[in-house]
Design a protein around this motif. Structure first.
Motif, PDB file in Angstrom:
ATOM      1  N   GLU A 100       3.459  -3.165 -11.735  1.00 30.22           N
ATOM      2  CA  GLU A 100       2.481  -3.997 -12.424  1.00 30.22           C
ATOM      3  C   GLU A 100       2.970  -5.434 -12.603  1.00 30.22           C
ATOM      4  OE1 GLU A 100      -0.284  -3.793 -16.472  1.00 30.22           O
ATOM      5  OE2 GLU A 100       1.353  -2.359 -16.155  1.00 30.22           O
ATOM      6  N   SER A 101       4.224  -5.600 -12.935  1.00 29.29           N
ATOM      7  CA  SER A 101       4.754  -6.960 -13.164  1.00 29.29           C
ATOM      8  C   SER A 101       4.757  -7.773 -11.875  1.00 29.29           C
ATOM      9  CB  SER A 101       6.169  -6.882 -13.747  1.00 29.29           C
ATOM     10  OG  SER A 101       7.039  -6.198 -12.860  1.00 29.29           O
ATOM     11  N   GLU A 102       5.093  -7.150 -10.747  1.00 27.12           N
ATOM     12  CA  GLU A 102       5.085  -7.851  -9.456  1.00 27.12           C
ATOM     13  C   GLU A 102       3.665  -8.292  -9.098  1.00 27.12           C
ATOM     14  OE1 GLU A 102       6.776  -5.176 -10.058  1.00 27.12           O
ATOM     15  OE2 GLU A 102       8.861  -5.553  -9.466  1.00 27.12           O
ATOM     16  N   LEU A 103       2.692  -7.400  -9.362  1.00 32.70           N
ATOM     17  CA  LEU A 103       1.302  -7.756  -9.080  1.00 32.70           C
ATOM     18  C   LEU A 103       0.828  -8.915  -9.948  1.00 32.70           C
ATOM     19  CD1 LEU A 103      -0.553  -4.323  -8.595  1.00 32.70           C
ATOM     20  CD2 LEU A 103      -0.485  -6.220  -6.975  1.00 32.70           C
ATOM     21  N   ALA A 104       1.268  -8.918 -11.203  1.00 32.04           N
ATOM     22  CA  ALA A 104       0.878  -9.985 -12.125  1.00 32.04           C
ATOM     23  C   ALA A 104       1.441 -11.331 -11.670  1.00 32.04           C
ATOM     24  CB  ALA A 104       1.354  -9.660 -13.533  1.00 32.04           C
ATOM     25  N   ARG A 105       2.624 -11.307 -11.077  1.00 34.36           N
ATOM     26  CA  ARG A 105       3.264 -12.558 -10.650  1.00 34.36           C
ATOM     27  C   ARG A 105       2.666 -13.079  -9.344  1.00 34.36           C
ATOM     28  NH1 ARG A 105       9.464 -10.895 -10.977  1.00 34.36           N
ATOM     29  NH2 ARG A 105       9.774 -12.977 -10.048  1.00 34.36           N
ATOM     30  N   VAL A 106       2.307 -12.174  -8.424  1.00 34.04           N
ATOM     31  CA  VAL A 106       1.680 -12.580  -7.156  1.00 34.04           C
ATOM     32  C   VAL A 106       0.394 -11.758  -6.997  1.00 34.04           C
ATOM     33  CG1 VAL A 106       1.988 -12.882  -4.669  1.00 34.04           C
ATOM     34  CG2 VAL A 106       3.975 -12.992  -6.187  1.00 34.04           C
ATOM     35  N   VAL A 107      -0.671 -12.277  -7.572  1.00 29.53           N
ATOM     36  CA  VAL A 107      -1.950 -11.553  -7.578  1.00 29.53           C
ATOM     37  C   VAL A 107      -2.449 -11.302  -6.157  1.00 29.53           C
ATOM     38  CG1 VAL A 107      -4.361 -11.632  -8.345  1.00 29.53           C
ATOM     39  CG2 VAL A 107      -2.543 -12.496  -9.832  1.00 29.53           C
ATOM     40  N   ALA A 108      -2.129 -12.207  -5.249  1.00 30.42           N
ATOM     41  CA  ALA A 108      -2.611 -12.088  -3.864  1.00 30.42           C
ATOM     42  C   ALA A 108      -2.110 -10.809  -3.177  1.00 30.42           C
ATOM     43  CB  ALA A 108      -2.177 -13.313  -3.065  1.00 30.42           C
ATOM     44  N   LEU A 109      -1.033 -10.225  -3.716  1.00 30.54           N
ATOM     45  CA  LEU A 109      -0.552  -8.962  -3.138  1.00 30.54           C
ATOM     46  C   LEU A 109      -1.641  -7.887  -3.153  1.00 30.54           C
ATOM     47  CD1 LEU A 109       3.046  -8.612  -4.661  1.00 30.54           C
ATOM     48  CD2 LEU A 109       2.494  -8.824  -2.231  1.00 30.54           C
ATOM     49  N   SER A 110      -2.446  -7.893  -4.200  1.00 31.75           N
ATOM     50  CA  SER A 110      -3.462  -6.844  -4.352  1.00 31.75           C
ATOM     51  C   SER A 110      -4.566  -6.938  -3.307  1.00 31.75           C
ATOM     52  CB  SER A 110      -4.081  -6.904  -5.748  1.00 31.75           C
ATOM     53  OG  SER A 110      -4.736  -8.145  -5.948  1.00 31.75           O
ATOM     54  N   PHE A 111      -4.781  -8.155  -2.749  1.00 35.47           N
ATOM     55  CA  PHE A 111      -5.856  -8.330  -1.772  1.00 35.47           C
ATOM     56  C   PHE A 111      -5.624  -7.495  -0.514  1.00 35.47           C
ATOM     57  CE2 PHE A 111      -6.264 -12.953  -3.482  1.00 35.47           C
ATOM     58  CZ  PHE A 111      -6.812 -12.456  -4.656  1.00 35.47           C
ATOM     59  N   PHE A 112      -4.354  -7.244  -0.204  1.00 32.95           N
ATOM     60  CA  PHE A 112      -4.034  -6.584   1.061  1.00 32.95           C
ATOM     61  C   PHE A 112      -3.797  -5.070   0.916  1.00 32.95           C
ATOM     62  CE2 PHE A 112      -2.780 -11.018   1.453  1.00 32.95           C
ATOM     63  CZ  PHE A 112      -3.388 -11.373   2.643  1.00 32.95           C
ATOM     64  N   ILE A 113      -3.878  -4.555  -0.311  1.00 36.97           N
ATOM     65  CA  ILE A 113      -3.606  -3.125  -0.517  1.00 36.97           C
ATOM     66  C   ILE A 113      -4.577  -2.228   0.249  1.00 36.97           C
ATOM     67  CG2 ILE A 113      -3.647  -1.267  -2.247  1.00 36.97           C
ATOM     68  CD1 ILE A 113      -2.350  -3.204  -4.224  1.00 36.97           C
ATOM     69  N   PRO A 114      -5.907  -2.425   0.152  1.00 36.94           N
ATOM     70  CA  PRO A 114      -6.830  -1.551   0.911  1.00 36.94           C
ATOM     71  C   PRO A 114      -6.582  -1.606   2.416  1.00 36.94           C
ATOM     72  CG  PRO A 114      -8.026  -2.829  -0.728  1.00 36.94           C
ATOM     73  CD  PRO A 114      -6.648  -3.407  -0.657  1.00 36.94           C
ATOM     74  N   LEU A 115      -6.299  -2.814   2.915  1.00 40.45           N
ATOM     75  CA  LEU A 115      -6.043  -2.995   4.343  1.00 40.45           C
ATOM     76  C   LEU A 115      -4.835  -2.185   4.801  1.00 40.45           C
ATOM     77  CD1 LEU A 115      -6.574  -4.640   7.014  1.00 40.45           C
ATOM     78  CD2 LEU A 115      -4.966  -6.320   6.107  1.00 40.45           C
ATOM     79  N   LEU A 116      -3.759  -2.254   4.031  1.00 42.44           N
ATOM     80  CA  LEU A 116      -2.502  -1.617   4.436  1.00 42.44           C
ATOM     81  C   LEU A 116      -2.560  -0.094   4.351  1.00 42.44           C
ATOM     82  CD1 LEU A 116      -0.040  -4.126   2.723  1.00 42.44           C
ATOM     83  CD2 LEU A 116      -0.520  -3.910   5.169  1.00 42.44           C
ATOM     84  N   ILE A 117      -3.024   0.421   3.211  1.00 42.63           N
ATOM     85  CA  ILE A 117      -3.036   1.894   3.081  1.00 42.63           C
ATOM     86  C   ILE A 117      -4.125   2.503   3.968  1.00 42.63           C
ATOM     87  CG2 ILE A 117      -2.029   1.877   0.783  1.00 42.63           C
ATOM     88  CD1 ILE A 117      -4.755   2.389  -0.391  1.00 42.63           C
ATOM     89  N   GLY A 118      -5.206   1.748   4.215  1.00 42.41           N
ATOM     90  CA  GLY A 118      -6.241   2.238   5.144  1.00 42.41           C
ATOM     91  C   GLY A 118      -5.720   2.340   6.561  1.00 42.41           C
ATOM     92  N   THR A 119      -4.969   1.302   6.987  1.00 41.20           N
ATOM     93  CA  THR A 119      -4.388   1.320   8.334  1.00 41.20           C
ATOM     94  C   THR A 119      -3.388   2.467   8.477  1.00 41.20           C
ATOM     95  OG1 THR A 119      -4.639  -1.071   8.513  1.00 41.20           O
ATOM     96  CG2 THR A 119      -3.089  -0.033  10.026  1.00 41.20           C
ATOM     97  N   GLY A 120      -2.561   2.662   7.459  1.00 41.81           N
ATOM     98  CA  GLY A 120      -1.588   3.761   7.503  1.00 41.81           C
ATOM     99  C   GLY A 120      -2.270   5.112   7.558  1.00 41.81           C
ATOM    100  N   GLY A 121      -3.316   5.303   6.747  1.00 42.31           N
ATOM    101  CA  GLY A 121      -4.055   6.570   6.759  1.00 42.31           C
ATOM    102  C   GLY A 121      -4.700   6.839   8.100  1.00 42.31           C
ATOM    103  N   ASN A 122      -5.284   5.796   8.707  1.00 47.40           N
ATOM    104  CA  ASN A 122      -5.928   5.959  10.012  1.00 47.40           C
ATOM    105  C   ASN A 122      -4.916   6.320  11.097  1.00 47.40           C
ATOM    106  OD1 ASN A 122      -8.417   5.330   8.916  1.00 47.40           O
ATOM    107  ND2 ASN A 122      -8.274   3.151   9.422  1.00 47.40           N
ATOM    108  N   ALA A 123      -3.767   5.634  11.086  1.00 49.43           N
ATOM    109  CA  ALA A 123      -2.725   5.921  12.080  1.00 49.43           C
ATOM    110  C   ALA A 123      -2.206   7.346  11.928  1.00 49.43           C
ATOM    111  CB  ALA A 123      -1.582   4.921  11.928  1.00 49.43           C
ATOM    112  N   GLY A 124      -2.004   7.759  10.664  1.00 49.14           N
ATOM    113  CA  GLY A 124      -1.531   9.123  10.425  1.00 49.14           C
ATOM    114  C   GLY A 124      -2.556  10.163  10.829  1.00 49.14           C
ATOM    115  N   ALA A 125      -3.846   9.892  10.561  1.00 44.84           N
ATOM    116  CA  ALA A 125      -4.906  10.839  10.920  1.00 44.84           C
ATOM    117  C   ALA A 125      -5.001  11.001  12.433  1.00 44.84           C
ATOM    118  CB  ALA A 125      -6.240  10.370  10.350  1.00 44.84           C
TER     119      ALA A 125
END
Length: 453
Positions: free
Chosen positions: A310-335
């Motif tokens: 939570e503290s890292e996200l609070a310091r760099v809010v832009a990190l959260s913008f890429f979360i759906p992209l990253l975990i979605g890509t990983g899930g698709n590759a694994g599937a």
């Protein structure tokens, strides 16, 4: 019949059910069997039962024998037991067994006493085998030949019994005293051979066989592997009790593929036993809710990871913008990996002893895919106005997550197979949940190093 006319007839049945169906009977009689089966599939159970009750028994038998005909057991349960018995007696042994297996005990007790004693005894014997085994899908109506017969004698015998047998293309040569399988011969071999040659000279002495308790999917794979029209089914003592035909195998493959697809989607098998609109909503909910609850609880790991960083996200809010992209890509590759491995295991292309080779191959594939997507991800992040260190974080994370998800995705199905669990049950739902949580850990770990959080 053209689809337009079929739809008109369907509308007439819907409108006339509460009045009289007699006027529709003449139109039904003119329909091709396949078209009539398609029409019945689109009716409610009550309407379908009314239509089948209007048909002459021989016509009803022809319709129930259509491979595309669904809900046969459910429809026949609505009819008079005497009529049901007449229809069942006209079907092949394996079709009779399949219908009776899908009936409840109450319906069985109503129908079985109405059957011909000989057919009833045969049916009760077949019902002793589990439903999803070779014995459960086999037919007992095969052509038996004696090794002392000449080709001419065999052809005469086939002509005399052809009407009573489901298939005459594959014939089995039996030892008269022991009822053991001596060999197999096809109708083609008999037609092409000299009439005076003994059958024993042209038969295959060690034909491919299956055991009565072999799983139906294993039987299907064996028929496909050896390109057979039929395969004899043996009891433990080696006696022939029936055979499984290629058309039975097609039904098995469709059923098994449906089960695997449902499991990969986190839905319990049986959710599609009935047509879509015939399934009660409560039953659909019951079939789906178990996996959804389990995955919901598992997905709380993702929330735990987010709270931890939570503290890292609070310091760099832009990190959260890429979360759906990253975990979605990983899930698709694994599937993708999971689906490929499950298919290869099912076809026998991958053995458990080859887990190391599979792991190395999929890891290499994940690295290459990750590198290609990482280049695109870096450019996309820069276009969104992200600073270069954040874009680098995203691209390195994509590489790491793709490598991780393909590696884990290759091991889950193999591990499931090793412990006797159907790989389709665990693999797809598990890989998505696992990549969501671990992907976030990878992302924030890389971000802490590069962005000095």
């Amino acid at each position: 019949m053209p689809q337009k006319d079929l739809h008109k007839l369907l509308e007439r049945i819907h409108l006339r059910l509460d009045e009289s169906m007699v006027g529709i009977a003449a139109q039904l009689a003119d329909l091709d069997a396949a078209d009539l089966a398609e029409l019945i599939n689109q009716l409610t159970l009550a309407e379908a039962a009314a239509v089948v009750s209007l048909l002459p028994v021989p016509r009803a038998i022809e319709i129930c024998d259509q491979p595309t005909m669904r809900r046969r057991a459910a429809i026949l349960k609505q009819l008079d037991p005497e009529r049901v018995a007449q229809i069942l007696e006209g079907l092949s042994a394996d079709e009779r067994t399949d219908i009776i297996q899908k009936m409840g005990l109450h319906e069985r007790h109503r129908v079985l006493p109405k059957l011909n004693p000989e057919i009833r005894k045969e049916l009760e014997g077949l019902l002793q085998y589990p439903a999803h085994t070779a014995g459960g899908i086999m037919t007992t109506e095969f052509v038996r030949l004696d090794p002392s017969m000449t080709v001419s004698d065999a052809l005469k015998h086939i002509r005399s019994v052809a009407r009573e047998k489901e298939s005459i293309y594959a014939c089995y040569v039996m030892e008269p005293k022991t009822n053991q399988l001596a060999g197999a011969v096809s109708l083609r071999d008999l037609v092409m051979a000299d009439l005076e040659i003994p059958v024993a000279k042209i038969m295959r002495r060690k034909p491919v066989t299956v055991n009565a308790l072999d799983d139906q999917e294993a039987v299907a794979l064996k028929i496909a592997k050896y390109n057979l029209l039929a395969v004899p089914v043996l009891e433990k003592d080696g006696s022939v009790v029936g055979f499984v035909t290629v058309d039975d195998v097609i039904d098995v493959l469709v059923e098994e593929q449906t089960e695997d697809l449902l499991r990969m989607a986190g839905v319990e098998p049986g959710a599609l036993d009935k047509p879509y609109f015939d399934n009660p909503i409560l039953r659909v909910v019951r079939k789906r809710i178990g996996w959804l609850l389990l995955l919901f609880v598992a997905e709380t790991l993702t929330g735990t990871v987010l709270r931890y960083y939570e503290s890292e996200l609070a310091r760099v809010v832009a990190l959260s913008f890429f979360i759906p992209l990253l975990i979605g890509t990983g899930g698709n590759a694994g599937a993708q990996t999971v689906t490929t491995i499950i298919r290869s295991i099912a076809l026998g292309e991958i053995r458990l002893s080859q887990a190391g080779r599979v792991l190395a191959r999929e890891m290499s594939t994940g690295i290459m895919i990750g590198l290609l997507i990482a280049i695109v991800a870096f450019g996309r992040a820069m276009l969104w106005g992200a600073p270069a260190p954040l874009a680098l974080t995203v691209s390195i994370t994509v590489l790491a997550i793709c490598t991780w998800s393909t590696t884990v995705g290759s091991l889950i199905p193999i591990a499931a197979e090793r412990f006797g669990v159907d790989p389709a049950v665990l693999s797809a739902p598990l890989i998505t949940t696992l990549v969501d949580a671990t992907g976030l850990v990878i992302y924030f770990s890389i971000a802490k190093v590069i962005l000095h959080l």
